[in-house]
Design a protein around this motif. Structure first.
Motif, short mmCIF file in Angstrom:
data_model
loop_
_atom_site.label_atom_id
_atom_site.label_comp_id
_atom_site.label_asym_id
_atom_site.label_seq_id
_atom_site.Cartn_x
_atom_site.Cartn_y
_atom_site.Cartn_z
N ILE A 52 0.80 0.14 7.57
CA ILE A 52 1.08 -0.84 6.50
C ILE A 52 2.50 -1.37 6.69
N LEU A 73 -1.96 -3.24 8.54
CA LEU A 73 -2.89 -3.02 7.43
C LEU A 73 -2.21 -3.50 6.15
N THR A 74 -3.03 -3.82 5.15
CA THR A 74 -2.48 -4.09 3.82
C THR A 74 -3.03 -3.02 2.88
N PRO A 75 -2.35 -2.75 1.75
CA PRO A 75 -2.78 -1.66 0.87
C PRO A 75 -4.24 -1.79 0.42
#
Ligand code: IPE
Ligand code: IPE
Ligand code: MG
Length: 247
Positions: free
Chosen positions: A154, A159-161
């Motif tokens: 992240i 990646l995103t949350p």
């Protein structure tokens, strides 16, 4: 083979091999003898699992908390693991068993890690039973390591949350790619998980048997599998009988 027609064979069986020390004490022997005898039980259970067509067998060999034991016992257990891999790797490979190791590896002694890697590498393409050795394994430690990896991705923008799902977490655990255990067995009468596969055990059937690990032989394993075969798994849904009755 009679066992081949066993109904409802679990795909993944995980075992907390407990009671070596008490087995020895009951015979007036040092604990180390219990561990030694425990290795023989491992051989019998692995052979049985292969014979009856179980796909994954996970054995809890050493927990991340077992370092709290006296140094002599820890070193004894390390020695047994090394001896097991040295002596049994060729046989397991011949039997088409694939070995996989779960647990923290970075801080393992330099005489252990290469052996584990060799076992995995040698058997990588085997297609019969997958024997998963949980060594220096603790579920909370595994989850913390997974979360650290996800956190780094992240931070680095991969990646995103909102992409953090149960499947994504699964894929970052040591057990990535393996089915969850259908059945978890613990020997020695203790009824707890002791930090073993906590995430993966969400819908596992648990069977606790009173016998100590060195006494866990083929007939006892078969009896435990029969017990599992009689369980009804619902995964949060309804019992099959209720569905049929249209309740
Ligand atoms: C299981 O037997 C082996 C390991 C935990 C490595 P124990 O050594 O825990 O035996 P008990 O529970 O003291 O009898
Ligand atoms: C669990 O047994 C760990 C292994 C079988 C390797 P323990 O004997 O360490 O568990 P506790 O301490 O009784 O919970
Ligand atoms: Mg114990």
């Amino acid at each position: 083979m009679a066992e081949a027609i066993l109904p409802n064979v679990p795909r993944h069986v995980a075992i907390i091999m407990d009671g070596n020390g008490r087995w020895a004490r009951a015979r007036g022997l040092p604990r180390t003898m219990g561990h030694k005898k425990g290795v023989e039980a491992v051989r019998e259970v692995v052979r049985t699992a292969g014979d009856i067509g179980i796909s994954y067998l996970t054995l809890f060999a050493f927990s991340s908390e077992n370092w709290r034991r006296p140094e002599a016992e820890v070193s004894d257990l390390m020695g047994l693991l090394k001896a097991f891999i040295r002596r049994d790797l060729a046989d397991l490979h011949r039997e088409n068993v694939r070995i996989r190791v779960i647990g923290e590896r970075e801080h393992l002694r330099s005489d252990i890690l290469p052996l584990l890697l060799e076992a995995e590498e040698t058997t990588r393409n085997n297609t019969a039973l997958t024997l998963v050795i949980a060594f220096n394994y603790g579920s909370r430690d595994e989850m913390a390591r997974a979360l650290r990896k996800i956190g780094e991705k992240i931070r680095d923008g991969y990646l995103t949350p909102d992409m953090v799902t149960p499947e994504l977490i699964d894929a970052h655990l040591d057990t990535a790619g393996m089915p969850d255990p259908d059945l978890i067995i613990r020997t020695s009468g203790e009824e707890r998980l002791s930090n073993f596969l906590l995430w993966q055990a969400a819908y596992s059937e648990l069977v606790f048997v009173p016998e100590f690990w060195p006494d866990f032989d083929r007939p006892l394993f078969m009896a435990t599998l029969e017990k599992f075969a009689g369980r009804e798994r619902r995964f949060g849904g309804l019992a099959a009988s209720s569905v049929l009755a249209g309740e």
